[in-house]
Design a protein around this motif. Structure first.
Motif, mmCIF file in Angstrom:
data_model
loop_
_atom_site.group_PDB
_atom_site.id
_atom_site.type_symbol
_atom_site.label_atom_id
_atom_site.label_comp_id
_atom_site.label_asym_id
_atom_site.label_seq_id
_atom_site.Cartn_x
_atom_site.Cartn_y
_atom_site.Cartn_z
ATOM 1 N N PRO A 10 -10.138 -6.049 -6.178
ATOM 2 C CA PRO A 10 -9.399 -4.899 -6.704
ATOM 3 C C PRO A 10 -9.993 -4.449 -8.032
ATOM 4 O O PRO A 10 -10.414 -5.272 -8.849
ATOM 5 N N LEU A 11 -10.044 -3.144 -8.219
ATOM 6 C CA LEU A 11 -10.532 -2.543 -9.452
ATOM 7 C C LEU A 11 -9.440 -1.639 -10.023
ATOM 8 O O LEU A 11 -8.469 -1.323 -9.326
ATOM 9 N N PRO A 12 -9.584 -1.203 -11.270
ATOM 10 C CA PRO A 12 -8.587 -0.279 -11.835
ATOM 11 C C PRO A 12 -8.510 1.029 -11.040
ATOM 12 O O PRO A 12 -9.441 1.389 -10.298
ATOM 13 N N ASN A 13 -7.418 1.741 -11.222
ATOM 14 C CA ASN A 13 -7.190 3.058 -10.622
ATOM 15 C C ASN A 13 -7.119 3.034 -9.098
ATOM 16 O O ASN A 13 -7.561 3.970 -8.428
ATOM 17 N N TYR A 14 -6.598 1.934 -8.549
ATOM 18 C CA TYR A 14 -6.375 1.815 -7.099
ATOM 19 C C TYR A 14 -7.665 1.932 -6.282
ATOM 20 O O TYR A 14 -7.709 2.561 -5.233
ATOM 21 N N ILE A 15 -8.689 1.298 -6.788
ATOM 22 C CA ILE A 15 -9.968 1.248 -6.087
ATOM 23 C C ILE A 15 -10.221 -0.200 -5.682
ATOM 24 O O ILE A 15 -9.921 -1.126 -6.427
ATOM 25 N N ILE A 16 -10.761 -0.367 -4.491
ATOM 26 C CA ILE A 16 -11.191 -1.691 -4.065
ATOM 27 C C ILE A 16 -12.700 -1.656 -3.842
ATOM 28 O O ILE A 16 -13.247 -0.648 -3.396
ATOM 29 N N GLU A 17 -13.349 -2.735 -4.209
ATOM 30 C CA GLU A 17 -14.774 -2.877 -3.946
ATOM 31 C C GLU A 17 -14.911 -3.842 -2.781
ATOM 32 O O GLU A 17 -14.425 -4.975 -2.845
ATOM 33 N N VAL A 18 -15.536 -3.375 -1.727
ATOM 34 C CA VAL A 18 -15.620 -4.132 -0.481
ATOM 35 C C VAL A 18 -17.075 -4.440 -0.172
ATOM 36 O O VAL A 18 -17.926 -3.553 -0.219
ATOM 37 N N GLU A 19 -17.331 -5.711 0.133
ATOM 38 C CA GLU A 19 -18.669 -6.114 0.545
ATOM 39 C C GLU A 19 -18.656 -6.346 2.048
ATOM 40 O O GLU A 19 -17.863 -7.129 2.566
ATOM 41 N N PHE A 20 -19.534 -5.635 2.725
ATOM 42 C CA PHE A 20 -19.692 -5.774 4.169
ATOM 43 C C PHE A 20 -20.915 -6.639 4.448
ATOM 44 O O PHE A 20 -21.829 -6.726 3.633
ATOM 45 N N GLU A 21 -20.943 -7.250 5.616
ATOM 46 C CA GLU A 21 -22.145 -7.956 6.069
ATOM 47 C C GLU A 21 -22.962 -6.967 6.872
ATOM 48 O O GLU A 21 -22.395 -6.225 7.674
ATOM 49 N N PRO A 22 -24.222 -6.862 6.697
ATOM 50 C CA PRO A 22 -25.086 -7.595 5.792
ATOM 51 C C PRO A 22 -25.324 -6.821 4.486
ATOM 52 O O PRO A 22 -25.946 -5.753 4.490
ATOM 53 N N SER A 23 -24.823 -7.300 3.407
ATOM 54 C CA SER A 23 -25.103 -6.842 2.040
ATOM 55 C C SER A 23 -24.948 -5.341 1.789
ATOM 56 O O SER A 23 -25.827 -4.701 1.244
ATOM 57 N N VAL A 24 -23.828 -4.793 2.198
ATOM 58 C CA VAL A 24 -23.496 -3.407 1.880
ATOM 59 C C VAL A 24 -22.211 -3.417 1.069
ATOM 60 O O VAL A 24 -21.217 -4.017 1.487
ATOM 61 N N GLN A 25 -22.229 -2.772 -0.101
ATOM 62 C CA GLN A 25 -21.040 -2.709 -0.944
ATOM 63 C C GLN A 25 -20.576 -1.268 -1.060
ATOM 64 O O GLN A 25 -21.384 -0.354 -1.236
ATOM 65 N N LYS A 26 -19.253 -1.110 -0.964
ATOM 66 C CA LYS A 26 -18.658 0.213 -1.088
ATOM 67 C C LYS A 26 -17.415 0.119 -1.960
ATOM 68 O O LYS A 26 -16.725 -0.898 -1.971
ATOM 69 N N GLN A 27 -17.136 1.205 -2.675
ATOM 70 C CA GLN A 27 -15.879 1.324 -3.405
ATOM 71 C C GLN A 27 -15.032 2.343 -2.671
ATOM 72 O O GLN A 27 -15.513 3.411 -2.292
ATOM 73 N N PHE A 28 -13.773 1.979 -2.467
ATOM 74 C CA PHE A 28 -12.848 2.794 -1.683
ATOM 75 C C PHE A 28 -11.592 3.036 -2.511
ATOM 76 O O PHE A 28 -10.968 2.092 -2.998
ATOM 77 N N SER A 29 -11.221 4.294 -2.661
ATOM 78 C CA SER A 29 -10.019 4.644 -3.412
ATOM 79 C C SER A 29 -8.810 4.684 -2.480
ATOM 80 O O SER A 29 -8.792 5.418 -1.484
ATOM 81 N N VAL A 30 -7.799 3.915 -2.836
ATOM 82 C CA VAL A 30 -6.553 3.884 -2.087
ATOM 83 C C VAL A 30 -5.612 4.991 -2.584
ATOM 84 O O VAL A 30 -4.657 5.353 -1.912
ATOM 85 N N LEU A 31 -5.902 5.535 -3.750
ATOM 86 C CA LEU A 31 -5.033 6.516 -4.402
ATOM 87 C C LEU A 31 -4.573 7.657 -3.491
ATOM 88 O O LEU A 31 -3.381 7.969 -3.455
ATOM 89 N N PRO A 32 -5.437 8.290 -2.712
ATOM 90 C CA PRO A 32 -4.963 9.384 -1.849
ATOM 91 C C PRO A 32 -3.948 8.952 -0.788
ATOM 92 O O PRO A 32 -3.194 9.768 -0.271
ATOM 93 N N TYR A 33 -3.923 7.674 -0.460
ATOM 94 C CA TYR A 33 -3.032 7.168 0.582
ATOM 95 C C TYR A 33 -1.651 6.784 0.063
ATOM 96 O O TYR A 33 -0.744 6.565 0.854
#
Length: 80
Positions: A10-33
């Motif tokens: 979890p990150l500030p401002n309702y953002i999550i940082e997600v690591e996928f296999e193989p080695s892909v990272q994305k930040q996803f904002s939950v705020l709109p939901y």
């Protein structure tokens, strides 16, 4: 085929940082939901910060009350 979720942070401002296999990272904002009833409890920052990975997706709550589809996170997430 969609990569599996390896970890979430979890990150500030309702953002999550997600690591996928193989080695892909994305930040996803939950705020709109948060406007949807099913996601209202995520407004509580303490609860939001309890996010974890279970069954190849991100979940909140001891009984996995809330989850997000990995495809949504992957497709709408911003690469890190």
């Amino acid at each position: 085929m969609l990569p599996k979720i390896k970890s979430v942070k979890p990150l500030p401002n309702y953002i999550i940082e997600v690591e996928f296999e193989p080695s892909v990272q994305k930040q996803f904002s939950v705020l709109p939901y948060l406007k949807y009833t099913v996601y209202k409890s995520l407004v509580d920052v303490f609860f939001f910060n309890t996010v974890t990975v279970k069954y190849d997706t991100v979940v909140w709550g001891k009984n996995e009350e809330i989850d997000f589809d990995p495809y949504t996170i992957y497709s709408e997430g911003v690469p890190v």
